[in-house]
Every structure is written in structure tokens, then in C-alpha cells.
Design a protein around this motif. Structure first.
Motif, PDB file in Angstrom:
ATOM      1  N   MET A   1      37.080  79.207  77.422  1.00  0.00           N
ATOM      2  CA  MET A   1      35.831  78.511  77.105  1.00  0.00           C
ATOM      3  C   MET A   1      34.640  79.456  77.091  1.00  0.00           C
ATOM      4  O   MET A   1      33.591  79.139  76.559  1.00  0.00           O
ATOM      5  CB  MET A   1      35.577  77.394  78.106  1.00  0.00           C
ATOM      6  N   ASN A   2      34.785  80.646  77.706  1.00  0.00           N
ATOM      7  CA  ASN A   2      33.670  81.585  77.753  1.00  0.00           C
ATOM      8  C   ASN A   2      33.661  82.534  76.562  1.00  0.00           C
ATOM      9  O   ASN A   2      32.712  83.296  76.393  1.00  0.00           O
ATOM     10  CB  ASN A   2      33.724  82.396  79.053  1.00  0.00           C
ATOM     11  N   ASN A   3      34.699  82.519  75.743  1.00  0.00           N
ATOM     12  CA  ASN A   3      34.728  83.373  74.555  1.00  0.00           C
ATOM     13  C   ASN A   3      33.918  82.756  73.429  1.00  0.00           C
ATOM     14  O   ASN A   3      33.796  81.536  73.331  1.00  0.00           O
ATOM     15  CB  ASN A   3      36.175  83.572  74.068  1.00  0.00           C
ATOM     16  N   MET A   4      33.389  83.615  72.560  1.00  0.00           N
ATOM     17  CA  MET A   4      32.701  83.094  71.383  1.00  0.00           C
ATOM     18  C   MET A   4      33.692  82.331  70.511  1.00  0.00           C
ATOM     19  O   MET A   4      34.824  82.761  70.310  1.00  0.00           O
ATOM     20  CB  MET A   4      32.078  84.249  70.591  1.00  0.00           C
ATOM     21  N   GLY A   5      33.259  81.181  70.011  1.00  0.00           N
ATOM     22  CA  GLY A   5      34.154  80.313  69.246  1.00  0.00           C
ATOM     23  C   GLY A   5      34.497  80.863  67.878  1.00  0.00           C
ATOM     24  O   GLY A   5      33.877  81.801  67.374  1.00  0.00           O
ATOM     25  N   ILE A   6      35.502  80.282  67.263  1.00  0.00           N
ATOM     26  CA  ILE A   6      35.926  80.683  65.927  1.00  0.00           C
ATOM     27  C   ILE A   6      34.906  80.174  64.911  1.00  0.00           C
ATOM     28  O   ILE A   6      34.627  78.977  64.862  1.00  0.00           O
ATOM     29  CB  ILE A   6      37.327  80.115  65.612  1.00  0.00           C
ATOM     30  N   PRO A   7      34.321  81.049  64.095  1.00  0.00           N
ATOM     31  CA  PRO A   7      33.326  80.591  63.106  1.00  0.00           C
ATOM     32  C   PRO A   7      33.995  79.883  61.939  1.00  0.00           C
ATOM     33  O   PRO A   7      35.208  80.009  61.715  1.00  0.00           O
ATOM     34  CB  PRO A   7      32.647  81.895  62.662  1.00  0.00           C
ATOM     35  N   VAL A   8      33.189  79.141  61.161  1.00  0.00           N
ATOM     36  CA  VAL A   8      33.740  78.353  60.051  1.00  0.00           C
ATOM     37  C   VAL A   8      34.436  79.254  59.034  1.00  0.00           C
ATOM     38  O   VAL A   8      35.410  78.840  58.396  1.00  0.00           O
ATOM     39  CB  VAL A   8      32.631  77.516  59.384  1.00  0.00           C
ATOM     40  N   SER A   9      33.983  80.493  58.886  1.00  0.00           N
ATOM     41  CA  SER A   9      34.607  81.398  57.914  1.00  0.00           C
ATOM     42  C   SER A   9      36.042  81.755  58.278  1.00  0.00           C
ATOM     43  O   SER A   9      36.824  82.158  57.412  1.00  0.00           O
ATOM     44  CB  SER A   9      33.779  82.687  57.792  1.00  0.00           C
ATOM     45  N   ARG A  10      36.422  81.594  59.553  1.00  0.00           N
ATOM     46  CA  ARG A  10      37.756  82.016  60.002  1.00  0.00           C
ATOM     47  C   ARG A  10      38.631  80.856  60.464  1.00  0.00           C
ATOM     48  O   ARG A  10      39.695  81.082  61.070  1.00  0.00           O
ATOM     49  CB  ARG A  10      37.622  83.017  61.174  1.00  0.00           C
ATOM     50  N   TRP A  11      38.241  79.602  60.195  1.00  0.00           N
ATOM     51  CA  TRP A  11      39.054  78.500  60.695  1.00  0.00           C
ATOM     52  C   TRP A  11      40.463  78.541  60.124  1.00  0.00           C
ATOM     53  O   TRP A  11      41.425  78.103  60.774  1.00  0.00           O
ATOM     54  CB  TRP A  11      38.391  77.152  60.396  1.00  0.00           C
ATOM     55  N   ILE A  12      40.584  79.085  58.927  1.00  0.00           N
ATOM     56  CA  ILE A  12      41.908  79.197  58.297  1.00  0.00           C
ATOM     57  C   ILE A  12      42.853  79.979  59.208  1.00  0.00           C
ATOM     58  O   ILE A  12      43.995  79.568  59.456  1.00  0.00           O
ATOM     59  CB  ILE A  12      41.803  79.915  56.934  1.00  0.00           C
ATOM     60  N   ASP A  13      42.374  81.123  59.712  1.00  0.00           N
ATOM     61  CA  ASP A  13      43.209  81.953  60.592  1.00  0.00           C
ATOM     62  C   ASP A  13      43.416  81.285  61.943  1.00  0.00           C
ATOM     63  O   ASP A  13      44.441  81.521  62.597  1.00  0.00           O
ATOM     64  CB  ASP A  13      42.567  83.328  60.767  1.00  0.00           C
ATOM     65  N   ASP A  20      50.009  83.559  69.601  1.00  0.00           N
ATOM     66  CA  ASP A  20      50.028  84.621  70.618  1.00  0.00           C
ATOM     67  C   ASP A  20      48.925  85.646  70.369  1.00  0.00           C
ATOM     68  O   ASP A  20      48.576  86.414  71.271  1.00  0.00           O
ATOM     69  CB  ASP A  20      51.386  85.332  70.629  1.00  0.00           C
ATOM     70  N   ASN A  21      48.389  85.657  69.137  1.00  0.00           N
ATOM     71  CA  ASN A  21      47.335  86.617  68.799  1.00  0.00           C
ATOM     72  C   ASN A  21      45.935  86.020  68.901  1.00  0.00           C
ATOM     73  O   ASN A  21      44.957  86.700  68.610  1.00  0.00           O
ATOM     74  CB  ASN A  21      47.536  87.129  67.363  1.00  0.00           C
ATOM     75  N   ILE A  22      45.855  84.749  69.302  1.00  0.00           N
ATOM     76  CA  ILE A  22      44.561  84.065  69.375  1.00  0.00           C
ATOM     77  C   ILE A  22      44.146  83.928  70.829  1.00  0.00           C
ATOM     78  O   ILE A  22      44.977  83.605  71.687  1.00  0.00           O
ATOM     79  CB  ILE A  22      44.648  82.661  68.728  1.00  0.00           C
ATOM     80  N   GLU A  23      42.879  84.163  71.107  1.00  0.00           N
ATOM     81  CA  GLU A  23      42.385  84.070  72.475  1.00  0.00           C
ATOM     82  C   GLU A  23      42.032  82.623  72.839  1.00  0.00           C
ATOM     83  O   GLU A  23      40.903  82.303  73.192  1.00  0.00           O
ATOM     84  CB  GLU A  23      41.184  84.988  72.667  1.00  0.00           C
ATOM     85  N   GLN A  24      42.989  81.736  72.670  1.00  0.00           N
ATOM     86  CA  GLN A  24      42.904  80.365  73.155  1.00  0.00           C
ATOM     87  C   GLN A  24      44.326  79.840  73.257  1.00  0.00           C
ATOM     88  O   GLN A  24      45.277  80.481  72.781  1.00  0.00           O
ATOM     89  CB  GLN A  24      42.034  79.493  72.256  1.00  0.00           C
ATOM     90  N   LYS A  25      44.498  78.684  73.862  1.00  0.00           N
ATOM     91  CA  LYS A  25      45.832  78.220  74.214  1.00  0.00           C
ATOM     92  C   LYS A  25      46.681  77.850  73.012  1.00  0.00           C
ATOM     93  O   LYS A  25      47.908  77.927  73.065  1.00  0.00           O
ATOM     94  CB  LYS A  25      45.730  77.022  75.163  1.00  0.00           C
TER      95      LYS A  25
END
Length: 507
Positions: A1-13, A20-25
Motif C-alpha cells: 500500500m506504500n508503493n506508488m500505484g500503477i498509472p493508467v498508462s500501464r494498467w495493461i501490464d 511474480d514480477n509485480i509489487e503487489q499481491k
């Protein structure tokens, strides 16, 4: 929750990347497209794949956007019709930082609802409307707009979005005729001396009557009259260099040099602490100009002719950016392979905004022979954004009825097509669009231009029948960003829409 969120430009990824490569669950499972044109984002082919993989899609808009038709899902897609600005009332902020109050012109059409009512009903369903709308009166499921305006006025001290109020904005709306068309300043009347729309920064509380700031960083005016200087946001010194202004200050400032951001300690040091009222002192103790909710620190600083956020030099060396000063770096897809060694892109990053981001691994691929033409995209005067609203307007739709690609006559002659013929434009990642050729010398040989306001077709497939009955726009066309490619700014993650490669063939 303390990481910067995924921006709209990258929601696809956020949907397609290995989790395993994403910093969220987990991967993104659902998307709300709230007033968003998906065709304004790059990598349209992968976007369609991501849409298919989502558990749920919700589209909140006055129009069924391209998101509603570009995928072939048959379940868990919800269209929530929102009102236009003519069917509700309240404040809107323009790109010049002015705020305008508007009145409702007509009642909401069909079953559409204003955004704030949709938001209230959603949070009520999810069980936290009492938290989000605490202090906001609810009438017939609609949060009172005046209360919402007062709420953000109370909290947005950092940019001076606090001096406005519903009452001040309504006074401007009702006295439009008193404002000068160029200076935007009221000449007489109840708003005399104020700038139309109270453009932020409009400092302090509404009771301070700051006029708003028409032009930023204008040292020829006192701060109390909309003047200002550069902000001392980054401290007073860096690497032994003074960051504060030298021999530059706003007109009438009692400190005729640079100074740091104002806080309680600085007021005490300057001997200005007793300019605060007793209640302001209690609120300002231990606070600075951004956290003192009484507005007292801002009021006293401005009383003495100073900017609450300090007076510093312009930040020309941005040491927190990958390049402290702008450097040329060749695009990820470039026809000038000879320049890559001297002007390489950045190294691949393991995580930016929770996601891995590729740079050199893409630039290492030479696509210039298969895709020899530089492709860029941009805007048209008659259309806006993803174009759903403007292409549904008969007067605007008449002005440009076809999606097109601008091609230089030499390229058109070499490739064997003429003006007005249909062509395939294929991007360097295999996404392709079928459009009309506009042969013109407005682009040079080796370059092509496409506008990004179109949608409703997908790689030659006409999707018009997928719109709900009677809601399809007058003009549809291929979305430019089906042909665009990967590439993201390392600081903002803004997508690369200006430079990629393509080939063009007669259809």
C-alpha cells in the motif's frame, strides 16, 4: 500500500504481467474506466487481450466509449451512464487554473446520474460512504456540491486551492460582464480587482479575498495582488550551491532576497509571530504553510509581501530525474541505428510504479528494415481526446468523417498508392490499422502522421453493431494506438505516442 500505484498508462501490464514480477499481491482483476478514453493509450492489441482477462469492466461515461466495444466479452461489462456538464451543476477547473461555477441547464436524460451521485451510491454499496462523505450533506442520494467544493478548499493548501469558495465562484459567474477580456480582472462591481475564476494559487482562506493568480511567477505584482516567484520546494542548498533566489523577489516584499518556505519557526525568527491571532497561533504551532489549516501562516507571509512557499531559483538541474538535464536518447524504435551507441536509452528497470519496464532490451531489436517509416500521432482541431463525444456531435463529425494517415507524396509513389485510397499502417509490434491515405507535403518523406481521436474499428473489423442501439457515434474509425508500440517515460510513465516505426501498404 506504500508503493506508488500503477498509472493508467500501464494498467495493461498490471493485468498481463507475471504476478511474480509485480509489487503487489495479484494482478489487476477489475477496471473502472471513469471518463476515460482507452483509445488514447498505446498498445491497443495488448489492451484488448487485457480486457478479455479481467474479471469485470465498468465504464462510467455519458457515451459508450471504445472500451465498451473493442473487446468481444459477453459478460461482466457494465455501462453506467453519467450526465454531461449540462445536466448537473458545480465547479469545474480550466487549464488556465481558473475555476468556474456552472448551473444545470437540463435534467439528466434517460437513467443517467451525475458523477458524484454514482460515487456516493458505489461507496454506499461498498460500505464506506459515511467515511468518504463525512461532512457532506446528502440529498436524494446526491452529495451537495457546495459541501464538496468547501471540502477540497479546506484541504488543498499546497497549490493554493483554498481561497475560493462556492460563494466567491458564484459571484464571478453572476458578474461575467465586469471582467476584462484580456487581463481577466474585474473592473468595478462586487468582484473588483479579482481575477476571473480565482485561478490557483488563490491563497489562504476565502475571507482573505486573495484575487487569484493569472500569471505564475510574476514578480512585478505584490503577492496579495496575484504576484509570485519560484517555489523553495527543494531546500535551501544542494551540493554546496545556494538554491534560494538572489536579488529577485515579488514587488513589495519585506524580504528583498531569497527565503525558505514559511513555518512557525521562521515567523518567530522574523518577529512576525504576533501578527497571528491567538487561535491562529494555536493552529500554527509546529506547522508550516502547507499544514496550518487556519491559514494564518499564509496570511501573515502575504501581509509582509512574501510567498508562503518561499523564494527560490528556478530548478534547472533536476537531480531526482534519471537525466539531471535533458539529454537526447534515441527512441526505442528508431531508423537511425547508427545513433543508438552514442545516444542509448536507459537500462531496463525491475520496478517503476510496481511494474518492470523495458528500455534497452527493446531498443536492441532492429526493426528499421521491416518498418522503415517513422510514425507519429497527435490531435485534430475538431475532435477531443478519444473522440467519443465529438464524433457524436453532427456538426463536428461533418468536419472529419474518416480516420486517415498523412503520407508524403514520395512515399506514396514509392509504395504504390494514391490520395484517398485505403492503406494498412502496421506498427513495429504488428498492430495494424486500415485507414484512408492523405497524401500531403505537410509531412516529410520517411514520416507518417495519424490522429488519435478515432475508435469503433479494430484492425479492419467494423465494431459499430456492438454499440447499444442508438448510441453509436456518427463517425467511427481505427484507433491510432492499435499501431503504436511500447515505451514509457521513466519518471511519469507517460506512454510514447510520438515516435515509433511502421510500414504502409495499399489495402
Amino acid at each position: 500500500m506504500n508503493n506508488m500505484g500503477i498509472p493508467v498508462s500501464r494498467w495493461i501490464d498490471g493485468v498481463l504481467e507475471d504476478k511474480d514480477n509485480i509489487e503487489q499481491k495479484d494482478n489487476i482483476r477489475a477496471m473502472f474506466y471513469w471518463g476515460h478514453a482507452v483509445n488514447s493509450q498505446t498498445r491497443g492489441v495488448e489492451m484488448r487481450q487485457a480486457m478479455k482477462k479481467l474479471d469485470m469492466m465498468v465504464i462510467v461515461d455519458p457515451y459508450p466509449t471504445v472500451a465498451a466495444v473493442m473487446n468481444d466479452r459477453t459478460d461482466n461489462v457494465y455501462l453506467l451512464p453519467a450526465t454531461t456538464q449540462f445536466e448537473t451543476y458545480g465547479s469545474v477547473t480550466a487549464s488556465n487554473r481558473s475555476i468556474q461555477w456552472r448551473d444545470k441547464v437540463v435534467d439528466p436524460l434517460f437513467e443517467s446520474k451525475p458523477d458524484h451521485e454514482i460515487m456516493y451510491l458505489l461507496t454506499k454499496k461498498l460500505g464506506y460512504s459515511d467515511k468518504l462523505f463525512k461532512g457532506v450533506r446528502i440529498e436524494n442520494n446526491q452529495p451537495r456540491i457546495e459541501d464538496i467544493t468547501r471540502e477540497f478548499n479546506k484541504g488543498m493548501w499546497t497549490i493554493g486551492y483554498t481561497g475560493q469558495s462556492p460563494e466567491r465562484l458564484k459571484a464571478h459567474q453572476q458578474n461575467w460582464h465586469t471582467f476584462h477580456k484580456t487581463s481577466l480582472e474585474a473592473e468595478g462591481g462586487p468582484a473588483h480587482g479579482e481575477t476571473y475564476g480565482l485561478p490557483w494559487p488563490c491563497w489562504g482562506t476565502p475571507e482573505m479575498k486573495h484575487p487569484g493568480t493569472h500569471i505564475l511567477y510574476d514578480t512585478s505584482k505584490p503577492v496579495a495582488q496575484g504576484g509570485g516567484n519560484f517555489r523553495a520546494r527543494f531546500g535551501v542548498q544542494f551540493e554546496g550551491n545556494n538554491l534560494l533566489a538572489e536579488d529577485s523577489y515579488s514587488k513589495g516584499s519585506e524580504i528583498q532576497d531569497g527565503y525558505p518556505e514559511f513555518n512557525d519557526k521562521l515567523l518567530k525568527h522574523l518577529g512576525w509571530w504576533d501578527d497571528l491571532t491567538e487561535s491562529e497561533k494555536a493552529a500554527a504551532e509546529g506547522k508550516n504553510w502547507k499544514t496550518d489549516l487556519s491559514g494564518g501562516i499564509q496570511r501573515v507571509a502575504i501581509k509582509h509581501g512574501c510567498m508562503p512557499f518561499g523564494n527560490a531559483k528556478a530548478r534547472a538541474v533536476v537531480w531526482t530525474f534519471p537525466d539531471r538535464v535533458p539529454l537526447h536518447r534515441e527512441p526505442l524504435y528508431t531508423p537511425r541505428r547508427d545513433l543508438v551507441a552514442d545516444y542509448p536509452t536507459w537500462d531496463d528497470k525491475a520496478s517503476i510504479y510496481r511494474l518492470p519496464t523495458m528500455y534497452k532490451s527493446i531498443q536492441a531489436q532492429d526493426k528499421s528494415k521491416e518498418y522503415p517509416i517513422i510514425l507519429t500521432s497527435g490531435r485534430l482541431v475538431e475532435y477531443e481526446g478519444g473522440g467519443e463525444e465529438t464524433r457524436s456531435n453532427p456538426w463536428l463529425a461533418e468536419l472529419q468523417q474518416e480516420m486517415f494517415v498523412e503520407v508524403n507524396p514520395k512515399d506514396a509513389n514509392d509504395l504504390g498508392f494514391r490520395d484517398g485510397e485505403e492503406v494498412w499502417v502496421e506498427g513495429a509490434e504488428k498492430g495494424r490499422i486500415k485507414v484512408k491515405a492523405l497524401v500531403t507535403r505537410r509531412v516529410k518523406a520517411g514520416m507518417a502522421f495519424i490522429p488519435f481521436h478515432f475508435g469503433g474499428k479494430f484492425q479492419g473489423e467494423d465494431l459499430r453493431e456492438r454499440y447499444p442501439e442508438g448510441s453509436d457515434p456518427y463517425v467511427i474509425g481505427e484507433a491510432a494506438n492499435i499501431a503504436t508500440t511500447y515505451g514509457y517515460d521513466p519518471v511519469t510513465q507517460m506512454q510514447e505516442t510520438k515516435v515509433t516505426l511502421c510500414n504502409i501498404r495499399k489495402a
